[in-house]
Design a protein around this motif. Structure first.
Motif, PDB file in Angstrom:
ATOM      1  N   ASN A 262      26.709  43.293  50.600  1.00 36.96           N
ATOM      2  CA  ASN A 262      27.602  44.424  50.321  1.00 36.96           C
ATOM      3  C   ASN A 262      27.413  45.056  48.956  1.00 36.96           C
ATOM      4  N   MET A 263      27.084  44.220  47.980  1.00 36.55           N
ATOM      5  CA  MET A 263      26.855  44.758  46.630  1.00 36.55           C
ATOM      6  C   MET A 263      28.055  45.520  46.077  1.00 36.55           C
ATOM      7  N   CYS A 264      29.247  44.968  46.225  1.00 38.06           N
ATOM      8  CA  CYS A 264      30.401  45.535  45.520  1.00 38.06           C
ATOM      9  C   CYS A 264      30.067  45.438  44.033  1.00 38.06           C
ATOM     10  N   SER A 265      30.475  46.431  43.259  1.00 39.69           N
ATOM     11  CA  SER A 265      29.905  46.532  41.910  1.00 39.69           C
ATOM     12  C   SER A 265      30.369  45.422  40.976  1.00 39.69           C
ATOM     13  N   TYR A 266      31.470  44.736  41.285  1.00 36.09           N
ATOM     14  CA  TYR A 266      31.993  43.686  40.400  1.00 36.09           C
ATOM     15  C   TYR A 266      31.458  42.298  40.735  1.00 36.09           C
ATOM     16  N   CYS A 267      30.754  42.145  41.859  1.00 32.58           N
ATOM     17  CA  CYS A 267      30.610  40.808  42.457  1.00 32.58           C
ATOM     18  C   CYS A 267      29.256  40.137  42.226  1.00 32.58           C
ATOM     19  N   ILE A 268      29.327  38.889  41.851  1.00 33.73           N
ATOM     20  CA  ILE A 268      28.130  38.101  41.547  1.00 33.73           C
ATOM     21  C   ILE A 268      27.549  37.439  42.811  1.00 33.73           C
ATOM     22  N   VAL A 269      28.358  37.399  43.875  1.00 30.04           N
ATOM     23  CA  VAL A 269      27.953  36.608  45.052  1.00 30.04           C
ATOM     24  C   VAL A 269      26.566  36.963  45.612  1.00 30.04           C
ATOM     25  N   ALA A 400      34.579  53.183  42.393  1.00 30.77           N
ATOM     26  CA  ALA A 400      33.856  52.520  41.298  1.00 30.77           C
ATOM     27  C   ALA A 400      33.447  51.104  41.707  1.00 30.77           C
ATOM     28  N   MET A 401      34.247  50.503  42.557  1.00 29.93           N
ATOM     29  CA  MET A 401      33.933  49.143  43.042  1.00 29.93           C
ATOM     30  C   MET A 401      32.867  49.178  44.141  1.00 29.93           C
ATOM     31  N   ARG A 402      32.584  50.350  44.655  1.00 30.58           N
ATOM     32  CA  ARG A 402      31.638  50.548  45.776  1.00 30.58           C
ATOM     33  C   ARG A 402      32.080  49.789  47.023  1.00 30.58           C
ATOM     34  N   ARG A 403      33.375  49.949  47.325  1.00 28.22           N
ATOM     35  CA  ARG A 403      33.903  49.229  48.478  1.00 28.22           C
ATOM     36  C   ARG A 403      33.640  49.958  49.798  1.00 28.22           C
ATOM     37  N   GLY A 404      33.325  51.232  49.750  1.00 27.74           N
ATOM     38  CA  GLY A 404      32.972  51.929  50.996  1.00 27.74           C
ATOM     39  C   GLY A 404      34.164  52.401  51.802  1.00 27.74           C
ATOM     40  N   LYS A 466      27.516  39.311  34.441  1.00 26.22           N
ATOM     41  CA  LYS A 466      26.178  39.870  34.183  1.00 26.22           C
ATOM     42  C   LYS A 466      25.434  40.078  35.506  1.00 26.22           C
ATOM     43  N   LYS A 467      24.474  40.945  35.520  1.00 28.41           N
ATOM     44  CA  LYS A 467      23.631  41.268  36.683  1.00 28.41           C
ATOM     45  C   LYS A 467      24.273  42.253  37.640  1.00 28.41           C
ATOM     46  N   THR A 468      25.618  42.299  37.679  1.00 28.97           N
ATOM     47  CA  THR A 468      26.258  43.171  38.671  1.00 28.97           C
ATOM     48  C   THR A 468      26.092  44.635  38.262  1.00 28.97           C
ATOM     49  N   ARG A 469      26.346  45.518  39.214  1.00 28.64           N
ATOM     50  CA  ARG A 469      26.234  46.944  38.952  1.00 28.64           C
ATOM     51  C   ARG A 469      27.257  47.379  37.890  1.00 28.64           C
ATOM     52  N   ALA A 470      28.456  46.807  37.966  1.00 26.13           N
ATOM     53  CA  ALA A 470      29.486  47.173  36.974  1.00 26.13           C
ATOM     54  C   ALA A 470      29.020  46.778  35.572  1.00 26.13           C
ATOM     55  N   TYR A 471      28.349  45.654  35.457  1.00 27.74           N
ATOM     56  CA  TYR A 471      27.860  45.205  34.144  1.00 27.74           C
ATOM     57  C   TYR A 471      26.856  46.214  33.588  1.00 27.74           C
ATOM     58  N   HIS A 472      25.981  46.719  34.460  1.00 24.07           N
ATOM     59  CA  HIS A 472      24.939  47.638  34.005  1.00 24.07           C
ATOM     60  C   HIS A 472      25.450  49.069  33.809  1.00 24.07           C
ATOM     61  N   ARG A 473      26.396  49.489  34.663  1.00 29.10           N
ATOM     62  CA  ARG A 473      26.743  50.913  34.680  1.00 29.10           C
ATOM     63  C   ARG A 473      28.134  51.245  34.146  1.00 29.10           C
ATOM     64  N   LEU A 474      29.041  50.275  34.120  1.00 21.84           N
ATOM     65  CA  LEU A 474      30.430  50.611  33.786  1.00 21.84           C
ATOM     66  C   LEU A 474      30.870  49.868  32.525  1.00 21.84           C
ATOM     67  N   LYS A 475      32.040  50.269  32.013  1.00 26.39           N
ATOM     68  CA  LYS A 475      32.532  49.661  30.794  1.00 26.39           C
ATOM     69  C   LYS A 475      33.753  48.799  31.118  1.00 26.39           C
ATOM     70  N   ASP A 476      33.711  47.577  30.669  1.00 27.91           N
ATOM     71  CA  ASP A 476      34.841  46.655  30.871  1.00 27.91           C
ATOM     72  C   ASP A 476      35.906  47.024  29.830  1.00 27.91           C
ATOM     73  N   ASP A 477      36.614  48.138  30.078  1.00 29.17           N
ATOM     74  CA  ASP A 477      37.406  48.754  29.011  1.00 29.17           C
ATOM     75  C   ASP A 477      38.901  48.504  29.091  1.00 29.17           C
ATOM     76  N   VAL A 478      39.343  47.699  30.053  1.00 22.92           N
ATOM     77  CA  VAL A 478      40.782  47.397  30.095  1.00 22.92           C
ATOM     78  C   VAL A 478      41.010  46.122  29.269  1.00 22.92           C
ATOM     79  N   PRO A 479      41.839  46.227  28.212  1.00 27.02           N
ATOM     80  CA  PRO A 479      42.030  45.044  27.358  1.00 27.02           C
ATOM     81  C   PRO A 479      42.584  43.856  28.153  1.00 27.02           C
TER      82      PRO A 479
END
Ligand code: 5AD
Ligand code: SF4
Length: 591
Positions: A262-269, A400-404, A466-479
């Motif tokens: 599935n490649m959801c953008s947050y997921c390492i699985v 943003a999560m690419r859940r479809g 690390k490695k996920t799409r969110a890591y490469h493309r998005l900002k972990d910006d919520v404190p």
């Protein structure tokens, strides 16, 4: 389809104190959608394999050849039905591959897949002559089956390793040296980093490498570190029947597929467990039949995306009628064709034993075509309980999560499921504080919880991997504190809604599968209703309605009718009315 693979093995020189070298296997898998999740060919230090040390050539000459690894890789693919190590590698004798009654202590972290994987790993080691112990002190080998889904899960393992270090260093010389291994997702994600950070770790085995455990342990016995983090395109451990560890168990998990596309953008699985692949239907049915013969009363079909199941193991299966996605849902991958689908499997599994409850976890909302919903509705032994992970109530965050799917498509699916399966129990997963999540997005998630009124929920604060799409493309910006505050808010709303939903059961009579005594009181029994909710009730002598006149005390594995008298967000309480069977209970109008 065979994997395009590059297998690298390197023996390294004396750099790590007592460990003289590491036996190392890595696979580079060519992924259809372009990313390379499993590994690049790294050395244990995480550097490119170009850094050759002085005695490397001589060590390489003495060790197994490249051909050997290509050969063993293809042996595994050609003979999946033969888990026993029949032909020892040239540098290990058959005897060295045997456990010689060494005692293995297995500790499991993470999801149900890991529980199942622990049993698979144990089944392989048992056949190789190892014994299992539940006493850490008497263990010769400690194996941690690990999880990487969130940072916290990995931190737990690092802390545990520090404790185990003490055990290893204090080990008297009179005993064989204590060996420690990391199995599963963390081994796959971190690879050599673990061996570097914790030098007392002797062994790494990724989720697709458990068949190799006897060899890896034999290498470890010779004083080297050993690692196999090969990801496979077709390993399903189809032929390995997990060992049923508790004889009184009423239920079991049956793995039906592995990996995730599935490649959801947050997921390492997808990176730790590799490509999606399904176990052949025939071997699943065989395992369920055996469990039924053993008297088990419940099976849960297990996988990362169970309802995406697709058995393509035989050519004629490709002519099977293709099924649709849920309305309004899309996939991140190219449409797949043919194969025996989840509705076929569910149908077949539920026919094996009408007294056996069937559950499945974890599904993806995109794969709920009408035939699956219809089957759940019709078949009395398929539980009316569906896990429907939403992750967020905001369409913007879902994108943003690419859940479809959008919030609207998800809500429409919920309504459709409730129309097809009246009384269905719903649960979900949610992540708070995903990249870019605003207060308004969060409030939309709160409103989704209110709208759907789930019976159960699993809530998590976002953890960047690390490695996920969110890591490469998005900002972990919520404190962090905002993520946690939002998490607390969701937990409160979930509890309120679940209590409300569960209170609707008060006054109803429900069919409960008895598991045993309640943990809190030896005068109370504990079991689960169709919705998988815990039900507690006093242990009392009751009539057995299939043998009229017979008075009995309910035992684990019995079905009983319980009148529900109170409910909280997680538990129901009631009193037992009688012992019954699933068939007989269907004659009663359960409300
Ligand atoms: N951070 C937080 N939660 C996550 N999950 C998956 N990846 C992450 C992450 N990086 C949650 C999802 C998934 C469940 C198994 O774990 O909600 O459904
Ligand atoms: Fe954790 Fe996911 Fe691996 Fe399960 S599959 S152990 S949840 S990372």
């Amino acid at each position: 389809m065979q994997p395009l693979q590059c297998v690298l093995q390197a023996h390294r020189s004396l750099k790590w104190g007592p460990m003289s070298s590491v036996s190392w296997l890595l696979l580079r898998t060519c992924r259809a959608h372009g990313s390379v999740p499993s590994s690049s060919c790294l050395s244990p230090e995480g550097q490119s394999s170009g850094g050759v040390e002085k005695d490397f050539s001589s060590r390489l000459a003495a060790g197994p050849t490249f051909q050997h690894f290509l050969r063993s890789a293809s042996v595994l693919q050609e003979k999946p039905s033969s888990p026993e190590v029949e032909d020892p590698p040239p540098y290990l004798t058959g005897d060295e591959l045997l456990g010689r009654q060494r005692k293995v202590y297995l500790e499991t972290y993470g999801c149900q897949m890991n529980v199942n994987d622990t049993e698979i790993a144990w089944s392989i080691l048992q056949k190789s002559g190892y014994q299992r112990t539940s006493n850490l002190q008497e263990a010769d080998v400690i194996l941690l089956v690990t999880c990487s889904i969130r940072e916290k899960a990995e931190q737990t393992i690092w802390n545990r390793l520090h404790q185990l270090k003490a055990l290893k260093t204090k080990r008297p010389r009179s005993r064989v040296p204590l060996r420690i291994g990391i199995l599963g997702c963390m081994a796959e994600r971190l690879k050599g980093e673990i061996l570097n950070r914790e030098k007392m770790v002797d062994l790494l085995a990724g989720p697709d490498a458990y068949r190799d455990l006897p060899r890896l342990l034999a290498v470890v016995e010779s004083g080297q570190q050993a690692a196999n983090v090969l990801l496979s395109l077709d390993e399903t451990y189809a032929d390995i029947m997990p060992v049923q560890t508790s004889p009184s168990a009423t239920s079991a998990f049956v793995s039906i597929m592995r990996g995730c596309d599935n490649m959801c953008s947050y997921c390492i699985v997808p990176f730790t467990r590799g490509r999606e692949r399904s176990r052949p239907v025939a071997s699943i049915l065989e395992e369920v039949r055996k469990l039924s013969e053993q008297g088990l009363k419940e099976v849960t079909l297990l996988g990362q995306n169970v309802n995406s199941f697709r058995d393509n193991s035989e050519i004629q299966f490709n002519n099977a009628v293709s099924t649709n996605l849920s309305r309004g849902f899309t996939t991140n991958y190219k449409t797949k064709q043919g194969g025996l689908r989840f509705s076929h499997l569910l149908d077949q599994v539920s026919r094996i034993d009408p007294e056996m409850r069937i559950r499945f976890t974890s599904p993806h909302p995109k794969d709920f075509p009408d035939e699956v919903l219809q089957l759940i509705h019709e078949r009395h032994n398929i539980c009316k309980q569906i896990h429907l992970p939403a992750q967020s109530g905001s369409t913007r965050v879902l994108d943003a999560m690419r859940r479809g799917y959008s919030r609207e498509a998800y809500v429409a699916l919920v309504h459709h499921i409730r129309e097809c399966i009246p009384g269905v129990s719903l649960s979900s997963d949610f992540i708070t504080g995903f990249c870019g999540e605003t207060e308004d997005d969060h409030l939309q998630t709160v409103s989704l919880l209110r709208e759907v009124q789930y019976n159960a929920g699993f809530l998590f604060a976002y953890s960047m991997r690390k490695k996920t799409r969110a890591y490469h493309r998005l900002k972990d910006d919520v404190p962090e504190e905002v993520k946690l505050r939002r998490l607390e808010e969701l937990i409160t709303v979930f509890r309120e809604e679940a209590s409300r939903a569960n209170e609707a059961s008060v006054g109803c009579t429900q069919l409960v599968l008895v598991e045993g005594f309640s943990k809190r009181s030896s005068t109370d029994l504990c079991g689960r209703n169709d919705a998988n909710l815990k039900v507690i009730f006093p242990d009392a002598e009751v009539e057995d309605i299939t043998n009229s006149g017979l008075r009995v005390r309910a035992q684990p594995g019995d079905y009983v009718l319980v009148k529900i008298t109170s409910a909280s967000s997680q538990t129901l309480k009631g009193h037992i009315l009688c012992r019954t069977t699933m068939k007989d209970s269907s004659m009663y109008c359960l409300t």
